[in-house]
Design a protein around this motif. Structure first.
Motif, PDB file in Angstrom:
ATOM      1  N   ALA A 297      23.366  -0.130  49.122  1.00 16.38           N
ATOM      2  CA  ALA A 297      23.629   1.120  48.984  1.00 16.38           C
ATOM      3  C   ALA A 297      24.976   1.573  48.965  1.00 16.38           C
ATOM      4  O   ALA A 297      25.612   0.623  49.838  1.00 16.38           O
ATOM      5  N   CYS A 298      25.506   2.522  48.287  1.00 19.03           N
ATOM      6  CA  CYS A 298      26.886   2.992  48.416  1.00 19.03           C
ATOM      7  C   CYS A 298      27.185   4.338  48.161  1.00 19.03           C
ATOM      8  O   CYS A 298      25.845   5.010  47.463  1.00 19.03           O
ATOM      9  N   VAL A 299      28.137   5.075  48.636  1.00 19.04           N
ATOM     10  CA  VAL A 299      28.469   6.414  48.166  1.00 19.04           C
ATOM     11  C   VAL A 299      29.679   6.829  47.418  1.00 19.04           C
ATOM     12  O   VAL A 299      30.734   6.125  47.707  1.00 19.04           O
ATOM     13  N   ASN A 300      29.451   7.314  46.357  1.00 18.20           N
ATOM     14  CA  ASN A 300      30.572   7.456  45.249  1.00 18.20           C
ATOM     15  C   ASN A 300      30.910   8.799  45.767  1.00 18.20           C
ATOM     16  O   ASN A 300      30.070  10.035  45.290  1.00 18.20           O
TER      17      ASN A 300
ATOM     18  N   GLY B 254      25.179  -3.644  53.001  1.00 20.26           N
ATOM     19  CA  GLY B 254      24.038  -4.396  52.421  1.00 20.26           C
ATOM     20  C   GLY B 254      24.623  -5.821  51.844  1.00 20.26           C
ATOM     21  O   GLY B 254      23.814  -6.627  51.857  1.00 20.26           O
ATOM     22  N   ASP B 255      25.868  -5.821  51.322  1.00 20.56           N
ATOM     23  CA  ASP B 255      26.327  -7.027  50.852  1.00 20.56           C
ATOM     24  C   ASP B 255      28.027  -7.180  51.073  1.00 20.56           C
ATOM     25  O   ASP B 255      28.739  -6.530  50.099  1.00 20.56           O
ATOM     26  N   PRO B 256      28.481  -7.835  51.887  1.00 14.03           N
ATOM     27  CA  PRO B 256      30.019  -7.812  51.951  1.00 14.03           C
ATOM     28  C   PRO B 256      30.526  -8.253  50.816  1.00 14.03           C
ATOM     29  O   PRO B 256      31.855  -7.673  50.557  1.00 14.03           O
ATOM     30  N   ALA B 257      30.138  -9.199  50.157  1.00 12.72           N
ATOM     31  CA  ALA B 257      30.903  -9.613  49.058  1.00 12.72           C
ATOM     32  C   ALA B 257      30.886  -8.484  47.733  1.00 12.72           C
ATOM     33  O   ALA B 257      31.954  -8.149  47.354  1.00 12.72           O
ATOM     34  N   ALA B 258      29.706  -7.615  47.645  1.00 11.66           N
ATOM     35  CA  ALA B 258      29.966  -6.517  46.736  1.00 11.66           C
ATOM     36  C   ALA B 258      30.644  -5.607  47.254  1.00 11.66           C
ATOM     37  O   ALA B 258      31.257  -4.847  46.394  1.00 11.66           O
TER      38      ALA B 258
END
Length: 575
Positions: free
Chosen positions: A50-53, A68-72
């Motif tokens: 999940a991300c907030v733009n 959810g994903d440190p690389a992303a």
């Protein structure tokens, strides 16, 4: 159809949703709030990513938080997508109430736009509602006024399926609560910034006020704050120690006055002509002991607040010493250094002030000027042929300007006092100087000019030296000054020549004055224990309008030489 376990799933999800929503309101800053939003989606709503733009001030959207994903997260956090690209995405695909779902069958066209995105690998769906790696689900967040705050992006549902009705409603509810939390966080951040800015401004204001107080109180020159406008305009509200010392009055007493109460009566006009803002004036202020001190006033207007009352800040500088020096220089320029009498330049200035360029004897009266102007233009006589203008008016018909008796002088106009050609213009207020027609007293009073030349002075100077000669000149100046009236002028032209100006005398009065002054000079003068005597020859001239100062002095000088030659040498030399 709802399965038997779905109510339990809903209940568990609702508990998690309640918990993560509660955590939204505990974040301290906007950054903490955004991170709490994405963490809540991963923990409570069953998505792996999940991300907030967040919408920036310029309208574009930046990836502000990721979970959810440190690389992303390291790959796309902080990257920006244009507003146009996001608006395009929010109009594509399927509308799930407040959500926007773009299936992989349509999303391939978005692979080349500028919106930050990540891709996950996986097999193609085996059944209809299975989640595809290129499926996209967005939850827009709006403020209470309908303004777009940002967009929540989610990916990889843990059950591998597209969310059902309950999952969609939960995500939509969460996005609504997240928008409220983000708005509140922004409001708190703005309030904190405003409070910090206000505190800094207050600190700066306090520092400025303290600096002004110290500059005002400890200034080496006088400072005062006075009311501006209203019934109490000009009243002193505050004064510093330097002004109190200058005027010899305590601050409590000065608060009862305004500058108009303290100014010298002759300088009140100067004070009133001084403008409030940026005004400057040099005038005299009264001290407690009754004396006056020359000061320079400089005014400026200050406001108590943006729209508060205005006050007059006055800087008062002591210029007594400078004024004294200026007066000394002016006195030196206009007075003889030895005797202290007015010198030749000052004598000519005083004499010239009484003279105008037009003789009184040829002045035309108002009636005569009108007769001259309209000569040949009598009533009923018609206009002369070939008149000076279209209507026969001749600009030169008035041979000389005339005056109306009793009319006030027009400053700066020809004929006004103190202007070139005074006495020759309209509205003439000049008092003309006239001379007696003969040496016989006919009752005419005028300005007598007595030219005095010392007899026997050169021999004293040659025999006893310049020291004795200077002492004789000083004593002669004293005797001449003592022998005239207050208001008369005794001047030294140079050498052993003196001139007396005596106004309001007739011919007999002037002759009597010359005799008295000669008799005052004749008595012996003691210098260093030695008695010396000088005589004096007087020539009486008369000042009259139409003459220059040099002509008047030349006339008196000639009469003096006539008088000197008429007396024997023995009578001329008295010592």
């Amino acid at each position: 159809m709802e399965t038997e376990s779905e109510p339990y799933v809903r209940l568990a999800t609702l508990r998690q949703l309640h918990q993560v929503v509660a955590e939204l309101n505990t974040a301290r800053s906007l950054a903490d709030t955004l991170q709490t939003v994405v963490d809540g989606i991963v923990v409570g709503l069953g998505y792996q990513l999940a991300c907030v733009n967040l919408v920036r001030p310029d309208g574009d959207l930046v990836v502000a938080a990721f979970a959810g994903d440190p690389a992303a997260e390291a790959l796309i956090t902080g990257r920006v997508g244009s507003r146009a690209s996001w608006e395009r995405r929010l109009t594509m695909g399927e509308s799930w109430d407040g959500l926007r779902f773009i299936p992989h069958t349509e999303g391939w066209v978005l692979l080349e736009d500028d919106v930050p995105q990540w891709h996950t690998d996986g097999p193609d769906p085996r059944f209809e509602d299975e989640w595809h790696p290129e499926d996209r689900l967005y939850a827009p967040m709006y403020a209470s006024g309908g303004e777009l705050l940002g967009v929540i992006s989610v990916d990889r549902p843990r059950n591998g399926r597209r969310p059902g009705a309950w999952g969609r409603e939960a995500l939509q509810m969460y996005a609504f609560q997240a928008a409220i939390a983000i708005s509140n966080a922004r409001l708190r951040a703005n309030m904190q910034r405003a409070l910090v800015r206000l505190e800094r401004e207050q600190q700066a204001l306090r520092a400025s006020e303290e600096s002004f107080r110290q500059a005002f109180e400890y200034a080496p020159s006088g400072m005062a704050i006075a009311e501006m406008g209203g019934d109490q305009h000009g009243r002193l509200l505050r004064t510093n120690d330097a002004l109190c010392r200058l005027l010899g009055r305590p601050a409590s007493v000065l608060r009862r006055y305004s500058f108009s109460d303290l100014v010298h009566p002759e300088d009140i006009g100067t004070l009133l002509r001084t403008s409030a803002e940026g005004g400057r004036a040099e005038l005299r202020l009264g001290r407690r002991d009754g004396t006056y001190v020359w000061v320079s006033l400089r005014n400026s207007v200050v406001a108590d607040a943006a729209d508060g009352p205005r006050f007059l800040l006055t800087h008062v500088e002591d210029i007594e010493e400078r004024k004294r020096h200026e007066l000394q220089l002016a006195h030196r320029a206009s007075h003889d250094s030895l005797t202290g009498l007015p010198n030749s330049a000052e004598l000519r200035a005083r004499l010239g002030a009484r003279l105008c360029r037009r003789p009184q004897s040829v002045r035309a009266t108002a009636v005569e000027a009108l007769d001259a102007a309209y000569e040949g233009h009598g009533v009923g006589g018609g206009l002369p042929a070939g008149g000076g203008g279209e209507h026969g008016f001749q600009p030169d018909a008035f041979p000389e300007p005339f005056e109306f008796p009793g009319a006030p002088a027009v400053p700066g106009a020809p004929g006004a006092p103190g202007t070139p050609g005074a006495g020759a213009g309209p509205y003439d207020h000049h008092v003309h100087t006239v001379a007696p027609a003969t040496d016989i007293d006919d009752g005419t009073k005028g300005l007598a000019v007595l030219f005095c030349d010392l007899d026997g002075f050169k021999s004293i100077n040659d025999r006893f030296g310049h020291h004795t000669g200077d002492a004789v000149l000083i004593e002669v100046a004293r005797r001449l000054t003592t022998g005239v009236r207050d208001g008369d002028t005794v001047a030294r032209l140079g050498g052993d020549e003196f001139v007396v100006l005596a106004d309001g005398l007739g011919a007999a009065d002037a002759a009597d004055l010359a005799v008295r002054l000669r008799n005052a000079i004749i008595p012996p003068i003691r210098v260093d224990g030695r008695a010396v005597r000088v005589g004096a020859s007087f020539g009486i001239g008369w000042a009259s309008c139409g003459m220059s100062a040099d002509e008047v002095l030349r006339s008196a000088d000639q009469r003096m030489y006539i008088e000197k030659r008429s007396r024997s040498k023995a009578h001329r030399r008295a010592g």
